[in-house]
Design an enzyme around this catalytic site. Structure first.
Site, PDB file in Angstrom:
ATOM      1  N   LEU A 153       0.848  -1.197   0.000  1.00 22.06           N
ATOM      2  CA  LEU A 153       0.000   0.000   0.000  1.00 22.06           C
ATOM      3  C   LEU A 153       0.886   1.250   0.000  1.00 22.06           C
ATOM      4  CD1 LEU A 153      -3.178   0.330   0.090  1.00 22.06           C
ATOM      5  CD2 LEU A 153      -2.845   1.105   2.436  1.00 22.06           C
ATOM      6  N   GLY A 154       1.615   1.429  -1.107  1.00 24.79           N
ATOM      7  CA  GLY A 154       2.436   2.627  -1.283  1.00 24.79           C
ATOM      8  C   GLY A 154       1.632   3.681  -2.027  1.00 24.79           C
ATOM      9  N   ARG A 155       2.340   4.529  -2.779  1.00 24.44           N
ATOM     10  CA  ARG A 155       1.656   5.621  -3.490  1.00 24.44           C
ATOM     11  C   ARG A 155       0.616   5.082  -4.456  1.00 24.44           C
ATOM     12  NH1 ARG A 155       7.432   7.913  -3.610  1.00 24.44           N
ATOM     13  NH2 ARG A 155       7.715   6.047  -4.858  1.00 24.44           N
ATOM     14  N   SER A 175       1.321  -4.425   3.907  1.00 27.51           N
ATOM     15  CA  SER A 175       2.525  -3.606   3.853  1.00 27.51           C
ATOM     16  C   SER A 175       3.335  -4.038   5.049  1.00 27.51           C
ATOM     17  CB  SER A 175       2.189  -2.110   3.951  1.00 27.51           C
ATOM     18  OG  SER A 175       1.926  -1.577   2.674  1.00 27.51           O
ATOM     19  N   ARG A 234       6.267  -4.708 -11.052  1.00 28.76           N
ATOM     20  CA  ARG A 234       7.364  -5.197 -11.878  1.00 28.76           C
ATOM     21  C   ARG A 234       7.211  -6.709 -11.976  1.00 28.76           C
ATOM     22  NH1 ARG A 234       8.157  -0.784 -13.556  1.00 28.76           N
ATOM     23  NH2 ARG A 234       9.995   0.519 -13.312  1.00 28.76           N
ATOM     24  N   ASP A 258       0.366  -6.379 -16.362  1.00 32.42           N
ATOM     25  CA  ASP A 258       0.935  -5.310 -17.203  1.00 32.42           C
ATOM     26  C   ASP A 258       2.444  -5.445 -17.303  1.00 32.42           C
ATOM     27  OD1 ASP A 258       0.832  -2.838 -18.684  1.00 32.42           O
ATOM     28  OD2 ASP A 258       1.554  -1.780 -16.902  1.00 32.42           O
ATOM     29  N   GLU A 263      10.801  -8.491 -20.578  1.00 30.80           N
ATOM     30  CA  GLU A 263      10.004  -7.638 -21.477  1.00 30.80           C
ATOM     31  C   GLU A 263      10.911  -7.127 -22.596  1.00 30.80           C
ATOM     32  OE1 GLU A 263       8.355  -4.485 -19.102  1.00 30.80           O
ATOM     33  OE2 GLU A 263       7.262  -5.853 -17.815  1.00 30.80           O
ATOM     34  N   HIS A 281       3.039  -3.396 -20.645  1.00 28.79           N
ATOM     35  CA  HIS A 281       3.640  -2.410 -19.729  1.00 28.79           C
ATOM     36  C   HIS A 281       3.155  -0.984 -20.059  1.00 28.79           C
ATOM     37  CE1 HIS A 281       7.350  -1.713 -16.964  1.00 28.79           C
ATOM     38  NE2 HIS A 281       6.444  -0.767 -16.791  1.00 28.79           N
TER      39      HIS A 281
HETATM   40  P1  NAP Z   1       6.103   3.059  -3.332  1.00 25.44           P
HETATM   41  O1  NAP Z   1       5.217   4.168  -2.942  1.00 25.44           O
HETATM   42  O2  NAP Z   1       7.542   3.157  -3.005  1.00 25.44           O
HETATM   43  O3  NAP Z   1       5.428   1.763  -2.662  1.00 25.44           O
HETATM   44  C1  NAP Z   1       5.534   0.483  -3.044  1.00 25.44           C
HETATM   45  C2  NAP Z   1       5.301  -0.519  -1.949  1.00 25.44           C
HETATM   46  O4  NAP Z   1       6.462  -1.369  -1.968  1.00 25.44           O
HETATM   47  C3  NAP Z   1       5.110  -0.020  -0.540  1.00 25.44           C
HETATM   48  O5  NAP Z   1       3.888  -0.499  -0.059  1.00 25.44           O
HETATM   49  C4  NAP Z   1       6.267  -0.649   0.201  1.00 25.44           C
HETATM   50  O6  NAP Z   1       5.911  -1.261   1.404  1.00 25.44           O
HETATM   51  C5  NAP Z   1       6.674  -1.810  -0.649  1.00 25.44           C
HETATM   52  N1  NAP Z   1       8.073  -2.174  -0.406  1.00 25.44           N
HETATM   53  C6  NAP Z   1       9.173  -1.421  -0.613  1.00 25.44           C
HETATM   54  N2  NAP Z   1      10.284  -2.102  -0.253  1.00 25.44           N
HETATM   55  C7  NAP Z   1       9.852  -3.302   0.212  1.00 25.44           C
HETATM   56  C8  NAP Z   1      10.514  -4.439   0.747  1.00 25.44           C
HETATM   57  N3  NAP Z   1      11.837  -4.469   0.860  1.00 25.44           N
HETATM   58  N4  NAP Z   1       9.761  -5.486   1.124  1.00 25.44           N
HETATM   59  C9  NAP Z   1       8.420  -5.449   1.014  1.00 25.44           C
HETATM   60  N5  NAP Z   1       7.733  -4.414   0.510  1.00 25.44           N
HETATM   61  C10 NAP Z   1       8.447  -3.341   0.126  1.00 25.44           C
HETATM   62  O7  NAP Z   1       6.066   2.781  -4.915  1.00 25.44           O
HETATM   63  P2  NAP Z   1       4.997   3.296  -5.976  1.00 25.44           P
HETATM   64  O8  NAP Z   1       5.359   4.639  -6.459  1.00 25.44           O
HETATM   65  O9  NAP Z   1       3.633   3.051  -5.443  1.00 25.44           O
HETATM   66  O10 NAP Z   1       5.293   2.275  -7.171  1.00 25.44           O
HETATM   67  C11 NAP Z   1       4.884   0.927  -7.048  1.00 25.44           C
HETATM   68  C12 NAP Z   1       5.343   0.076  -8.193  1.00 25.44           C
HETATM   69  O11 NAP Z   1       4.700   0.429  -9.406  1.00 25.44           O
HETATM   70  C13 NAP Z   1       6.844   0.111  -8.511  1.00 25.44           C
HETATM   71  O12 NAP Z   1       7.288  -1.234  -8.662  1.00 25.44           O
HETATM   72  C14 NAP Z   1       6.932   0.784  -9.837  1.00 25.44           C
HETATM   73  O13 NAP Z   1       8.061   0.349 -10.562  1.00 25.44           O
HETATM   74  C15 NAP Z   1       5.636   0.309 -10.454  1.00 25.44           C
HETATM   75  N6  NAP Z   1       5.190   1.099 -11.589  1.00 25.44           N
HETATM   76  C16 NAP Z   1       4.725   0.449 -12.701  1.00 25.44           C
HETATM   77  C17 NAP Z   1       4.279   1.156 -13.778  1.00 25.44           C
HETATM   78  C18 NAP Z   1       3.747   0.469 -14.988  1.00 25.44           C
HETATM   79  O14 NAP Z   1       3.841   1.010 -16.085  1.00 25.44           O
HETATM   80  N7  NAP Z   1       3.151  -0.708 -14.839  1.00 25.44           N
HETATM   81  C19 NAP Z   1       4.319   2.553 -13.768  1.00 25.44           C
HETATM   82  C20 NAP Z   1       4.781   3.197 -12.625  1.00 25.44           C
HETATM   83  C21 NAP Z   1       5.199   2.460 -11.527  1.00 25.44           C
HETATM   84  P3  NAP Z   1       5.614  -0.493   2.771  1.00 25.44           P
HETATM   85  O15 NAP Z   1       4.219  -0.007   2.582  1.00 25.44           O
HETATM   86  O16 NAP Z   1       5.765  -1.555   3.764  1.00 25.44           O
HETATM   87  O17 NAP Z   1       6.628   0.611   2.870  1.00 25.44           O
END
Ligand code: NAP
Length: 315
Positions: A153-155, A175, A234, A258, A263, A281
């Site tokens: 549950l991040g951004r 989370s 990812r 996605d 890829e 993607h």
């Molecule tokens: P974010 O705010 O940093 O949050 C992601 C989540 O990852 C958080 O809930 C965090 O957990 C968890 N996390 C981080 N390190 C961890 C660890 N070591 N063990 C377990 N959980 C961990 O990231 P975001 O901005 O939401 O982005 C999320 C994902 O979307 C990324 O992988 C990004 O690459 C991907 N993305 C994909 C696309 C696409 O085109 N499909 C586009 C943009 C982004 P906590 O809540 O516990 O801190």
């Protein structure tokens, strides 16, 4: 006055290029793998890299750019960049968080709906003339009012949960620590517990080594036979072999994906499945958001070169 040299790595949109020339001596390569082929004198001038791509950018490649000060990533996920190596070389790294949250969350919801309401198959049914010839297609399955589990549950995970709450879904999440959420959202301390508690599970974890295979074979095994998994994070966050096995053996209902471990040449086993909805993607792939990502990438580079604080630093 000599302009700072900016190396743009990757294929950028037409609207990005004029601004990358504005105040910079711009050098472009299509891929980081082309870096070694660049003239050494030119490489020695590069102070900033605008990086776009998913190929690894490691310390050895950074060493080919001895004047490098900043790598500005186009995307929130910077798992392709070896940040430890960059920090060791005093190279700053930035990314583009938040500007893409809405689009990725929109796509996650769209993929869940497309999968569970058979939208691709039904569109093909109509296009083939089956509607007139055979009648209505098979019934689909419901999304609203069911239980969703957000893995991370991040951004972006939060934006997905907010949207699905409007679909009257029961929100569960995992989370590492419980978050400040609206009343009624259920935190799960382990990924297995989340997997066992939802009808639809959406993976929104960061990528990279720390979360490699976080959705493991045991997490997938904990999902119910009628459960669906979606991934917009990812490909690395899910044990893809375990997922393919579960899908092929119908141990879960299906998947909406996605992102993939490899890829664009994804595992061909995915293409033989009828219980998947796949996207190439596309999470952040709208004109509006891509413009915002490029603008933030360049704003970080400009901030650094003018001695201002970085807008969205990684290290
Ligand atoms: P974010 O705010 O940093 O949050 C992601 C989540 O990852 C958080 O809930 C965090 O957990 C968890 N996390 C981080 N390190 C961890 C660890 N070591 N063990 C377990 N959980 C961990 O990231 P975001 O901005 O939401 O982005 C999320 C994902 O979307 C990324 O992988 C990004 O690459 C991907 N993305 C994909 C696309 C696409 O085109 N499909 C586009 C943009 C982004 P906590 O809540 O516990 O801190």
């Amino acid at each position: 006055m000599t302009l700072p040299t900016l190396l743009a790595v990757g294929t950028f949109n037409d609207w990005d290029v004029p601004d990358m020339r504005n105040g910079f001596d711009l050098v472009t390569i299509a891929s980081i793998t082309d870096l070694a082929g660049l003239d050494a004198g030119l490489r020695g001038q590069v102070r900033a890299v605008a990086y776009k791509g998913h190929k690894p950018f490691d310390g050895a490649q950074m060493d080919l750019l001895p004047a490098l000060e900043i790598i500005a990533n186009y995307g929130v996920g910077y798992d392709a960049i070896d940040v430890v190596a960059a920090t060791a070389r005093k190279v700053r790294v930035t990314n583009t968080p938040d500007v893409l949250n809405d689009d990725v969350a929109d796509l996650a919801v769209g993929m869940l709906l497309s999968f569970t309401r058979n939208m691709a198959a039904n569109s093909a049914w109509l296009a083939r003339g089956d509607w007139a010839e055979k009648g209505d297609p098979p019934l689909a399955r419901k999304l609203s009012g069911t239980r969703v589990g957000i893995m991370g549950l991040g951004r972006i995970g939060r934006e997905i949960a907010d949207r699905l709450a409007a679909f009257k879904m029961e929100i569960h999440y995992h989370s590492r620590t419980a978050k400040d959420t609206p009343a009624g959202w259920v935190w799960h301390a382990t990924p297995e517990s989340l997997a066992a508690s939802c009808d639809y599970m959406v993976v929104a974890l960061v990528g990279g080594k720390a979360t490699e295979g976080y959705v493991s074979a045991s997490v997938i095994a904990a999902m119910g036979a009628d459960a669906v998994i979606a991934n917009i994070s990812r490909g690395s966050t899910i044990d893809e072999t375990a997922l393919l096995d579960a899908l092929e053996n119908r141990r879960i209902r299906g998947a909406a994906l996605d992102v993939f471990r490899v890829e664009p040449a994804l595992d061909p086993r995915f293409l033989a499945l009828s219980n998947v909805y796949l996207q190439p993607h596309q999470g952040s792939a709208t004109i509006e958001t891509r413009k915002g990502m490029g603008a933030l990438q360049r704003a970080n580079i400009r901030a650094h070169l003018s001695g201002q604080p970085l807008l969205t630093p990684v290290n």
